[in-house]
Design a protein around this motif. Structure first.
Motif, PDB file in Angstrom:
ATOM      1  N   ALA A 119       9.953  12.458  -8.957  1.00  0.00           N
ATOM      2  CA  ALA A 119       9.247  12.841 -10.175  1.00  0.00           C
ATOM      3  C   ALA A 119       9.563  14.273 -10.609  1.00  0.00           C
ATOM      4  O   ALA A 119       9.084  14.715 -11.655  1.00  0.00           O
ATOM      5  CB  ALA A 119       7.741  12.689  -9.969  1.00  0.00           C
ATOM      6  N   PHE A 140      -1.312   9.149  -8.505  1.00  0.00           N
ATOM      7  CA  PHE A 140      -0.029   9.830  -8.330  1.00  0.00           C
ATOM      8  C   PHE A 140       0.258  10.784  -9.485  1.00  0.00           C
ATOM      9  O   PHE A 140       0.767  11.890  -9.270  1.00  0.00           O
ATOM     10  CB  PHE A 140       1.096   8.806  -8.185  1.00  0.00           C
ATOM     11  N   ARG A 152       9.107  11.417  -1.066  1.00  0.00           N
ATOM     12  CA  ARG A 152      10.193  10.822  -1.864  1.00  0.00           C
ATOM     13  C   ARG A 152       9.764  10.640  -3.319  1.00  0.00           C
ATOM     14  O   ARG A 152      10.538  10.918  -4.243  1.00  0.00           O
ATOM     15  CB  ARG A 152      10.600   9.482  -1.263  1.00  0.00           C
ATOM     16  N   ARG A 153       8.539  10.189  -3.527  1.00  0.00           N
ATOM     17  CA  ARG A 153       8.077   9.946  -4.894  1.00  0.00           C
ATOM     18  C   ARG A 153       7.902  11.258  -5.658  1.00  0.00           C
ATOM     19  O   ARG A 153       8.202  11.339  -6.847  1.00  0.00           O
ATOM     20  CB  ARG A 153       6.769   9.160  -4.862  1.00  0.00           C
ATOM     21  N   ALA A 191       6.238   8.976 -12.651  1.00  0.00           N
ATOM     22  CA  ALA A 191       5.140   9.310 -11.750  1.00  0.00           C
ATOM     23  C   ALA A 191       4.089   8.220 -11.758  1.00  0.00           C
ATOM     24  O   ALA A 191       3.574   7.814 -10.723  1.00  0.00           O
ATOM     25  CB  ALA A 191       4.519  10.645 -12.169  1.00  0.00           C
ATOM     26  N   GLY A 211       4.870   5.014  -9.773  1.00  0.00           N
ATOM     27  CA  GLY A 211       4.733   5.033  -8.323  1.00  0.00           C
ATOM     28  C   GLY A 211       3.301   5.000  -7.854  1.00  0.00           C
ATOM     29  O   GLY A 211       3.028   4.950  -6.668  1.00  0.00           O
ATOM     30  N   SER A 221      17.731   9.637  -8.012  1.00  0.00           N
ATOM     31  CA  SER A 221      16.450   9.926  -7.358  1.00  0.00           C
ATOM     32  C   SER A 221      16.486   9.546  -5.904  1.00  0.00           C
ATOM     33  O   SER A 221      15.897  10.214  -5.058  1.00  0.00           O
ATOM     34  CB  SER A 221      15.308   9.182  -8.080  1.00  0.00           C
ATOM     35  N   THR A 248       6.830   8.606   2.294  1.00  0.00           N
ATOM     36  CA  THR A 248       6.892   7.927   1.005  1.00  0.00           C
ATOM     37  C   THR A 248       6.459   8.838  -0.125  1.00  0.00           C
ATOM     38  O   THR A 248       7.106   8.896  -1.186  1.00  0.00           O
ATOM     39  CB  THR A 248       6.007   6.661   1.034  1.00  0.00           C
ATOM     40  N   SER A 272      15.743  11.998  -2.738  1.00  0.00           N
ATOM     41  CA  SER A 272      14.702  11.656  -1.776  1.00  0.00           C
ATOM     42  C   SER A 272      15.253  11.631  -0.372  1.00  0.00           C
ATOM     43  O   SER A 272      14.592  12.059   0.568  1.00  0.00           O
ATOM     44  CB  SER A 272      14.093  10.290  -2.121  1.00  0.00           C
ATOM     45  N   PHE A 314       1.679   3.949  -3.990  1.00  0.00           N
ATOM     46  CA  PHE A 314       1.078   5.067  -3.255  1.00  0.00           C
ATOM     47  C   PHE A 314      -0.381   4.775  -2.949  1.00  0.00           C
ATOM     48  O   PHE A 314      -0.852   4.986  -1.845  1.00  0.00           O
ATOM     49  CB  PHE A 314       1.216   6.349  -4.079  1.00  0.00           C
TER      50      PHE A 314
END
Length: 495
Positions: free
Chosen positions: A280, A247, A275-276, A475, A478, A444, A272, A448, A482
């Protein structure tokens, strides 16, 4: 009567002008105004036969210019016959596998059709049927449609295909992959046997050859290039990373200037990951089959006009989506099939432009990716690296910028008389509720939700990645979740 064996033709050795190919001046002026001066090989090869009324089978890889090849042929021939419009009876039919491709075909065709006083419209699912019914009743020259919704209109009596002079199947192999061939066959059976038919496809597998034998009469085949033809301006890299670094590497690549398309295998994975990335600091939007059509349109428009520069998508965007100046394609999840790899990668290096393709690979994915690149016929440079490696700056040049985090408002003191409400406001269940259940207290999560609802996420004021070291930790945090969703062979899928 059975169709005769297709006649293989070769590409002309020299490329003539559109006017020399027989395209009328009204159309060449529109083409010149949009910067289209000379035909691409697929256009130069197919236009003479298509304009002569022959059935044509055009094979060429994604990004080779097939859309103009059939659009110019259809409009030129319709303008020559000048038949009146009739309610519910289009004169030409173009079938496309996805809503985005249908919309894009119509956007390319609309200014050309207007120059000839021809009317076009699109028909696809995910939007209200009533405006489509109204448009059909008003009469249309060229109907661009996805098979499912058009079949509904035909069954309801809103559309009749007995006046179709020219039928076009675009991305026919993708139609087959999506299971549309039975519906396509039923629709083509309703068009006149004497009508002209043009079929464009990257390959002839997946049952496409059945359509050719059944519906094309004495077709001329033009194979300008194949799906495995190398694109000289496209470079391929495989980045061998630890699962926990995946990620962070992706954030580094997408924080660079320029448009980037990131592909995932599943709809849930796209949602997903978007959103991450947004959490970030990367301005990103998603594109997949779980989004309503309005959200899909808004997100694609935001990516096209530069409001956001990262599009996270499933294979719904691997075919027919053309956005200028996509500098980088990232396979966050390596695809299952080599054909999907080639079509995904084709979002960059289009129409002679340069582009870079990056595949993220973990230890467990190494055998799968090696087989994938072998079948795709591409030579990729494989590099083992960690976040911050200098190669990332070479693959995605430019200063990294991440959106500034909005200041979180101070939480008001909870009233003593309502302890239950206060606990509920601060609980994880409250923070994770969906759109119907209230807003998260985390900044966040709010941002998202904007991405997942289809509203474009603004890039914000932006700041250097060096000023966002706290975000790099976010980052990395996550990465584990991920990576777990990116394992090959996982459940899920679809577009």
């Amino acid at each position: 009567m059975a169709a005769r064996r297709p006649q293989q033709q070769t590409t002309p050795p020299t490329v003539p002008t559109f006017a020399e190919l027989g395209v009328p001046a009204a159309l060449t002026r529109v083409l010149a105004a949009t910067g289209v001066e000379r035909p691409f090989p697929i256009q130069a090869a197919t236009l003479p036969d298509a304009l002569a009324g022959r059935d044509v089978l055009g094979r060429g890889r994604t990004g080779s210019g097939k859309t103009y090849a059939f659009v110019l042929a259809v409009l030129t021939r319709l303008a020559a016959t000048a038949a009146p419009r009739r309610p519910g009876r289009p004169r030409a039919l173009i079938l496309a596998p996805t809503r985005e491709l249908a919309t894009q075909i119509d956007s390319v065709m609309a200014p050309l059709a207007q120059a000839l006083s021809l009317r076009t419209m699109t028909v696809f699912g995910g939007v209200a049927a009533r405006p489509q019914i109204t448009g059909l009743r008003a009469g249309v020259d060229v109907l661009v449609a996805c098979p499912g919704r058009l079949a509904d209109h035909v069954q309801a009596g809103h559309a009749h295909l007995d006046a179709v002079e020219i039928s076009v199947l675009d991305e026919a192999d993708h139609m087959a992959d999506l299971g549309f061939l039975p519906t396509v066959r039923r629709l083509l059976e309703l068009t006149p046997r004497s009508g002209q038919r043009l079929l464009f496809s990257a390959t002839l597998d997946s049952g496409v050859d059945v359509l050719v034998r059944r519906f094309l009469t004495d077709p001329v085949v033009h194979s300008v290039d194949s799906t495995k033809s190398p694109v000289a301006a496209m470079t391929h890299h495989v980045l061998h990373v630890h699962a926990e670094d995946r990620f962070a590497v992706l954030v580094d690549l997408t924080a660079a200037p320029g448009r980037t398309v990131v592909f995932t295998r599943t709809k849930r994975g796209a949602k997903t990951l978007t959103r991450r990335l947004v959490a970030a600091g990367v301005a990103a939007v998603e594109l997949h089959g779980n989004l309503a059509q309005g959200a899909r349109t808004r997100n694609l428009q935001a990516f096209s006009d530069g409001t956001v520069r990262t599009l996270v998508a499933t294979d719904i965007a691997a075919r027919g989506i053309h956005v200028d100046d996509v500098a980088l394609v990232v396979h966050a999840d390596p695809p299952v099939e080599h054909k999907a790899y080639l079509h995904r990668s084709g979002r960059t290096a289009r129409a002679g432009a340069a582009g870079t393709v990056v595949t993220l690979m973990t230890d467990t994915q190494a055998p799968e990716v090696r087989e994938l690149t072998r079948k795709a016929g591409i030579a990729a440079t494989t590099t083992r690296l960690r976040p911050g490696d200098a190669l990332l700056r070479e693959l995605a040049p430019g200063e990294r910028t991440l959106a500034a985090a909005p200041a979180a408002p101070a939480a008001p003191a909870a009233p003593a008389a309502r302890p239950t409400a206060a606990r509920r406001e601060a609980s994880p269940a409250s923070a994770g509720r969906n759109r119907r259940g209230g807003k998260s207290t985390q900044a966040s999560s709010t941002r998202s939700a904007s991405a997942s609802s289809g509203r474009p996420v603004p890039a914000g004021s932006g700041r250097s990645a060096s000023a966002n070291s706290a975000r790099s930790g976010a980052a990395r945090s996550g990465a584990a979740a991920f990576s777990a969703r990116a394992r090959p062979g996982g459940r899920g899928g679809g577009r």
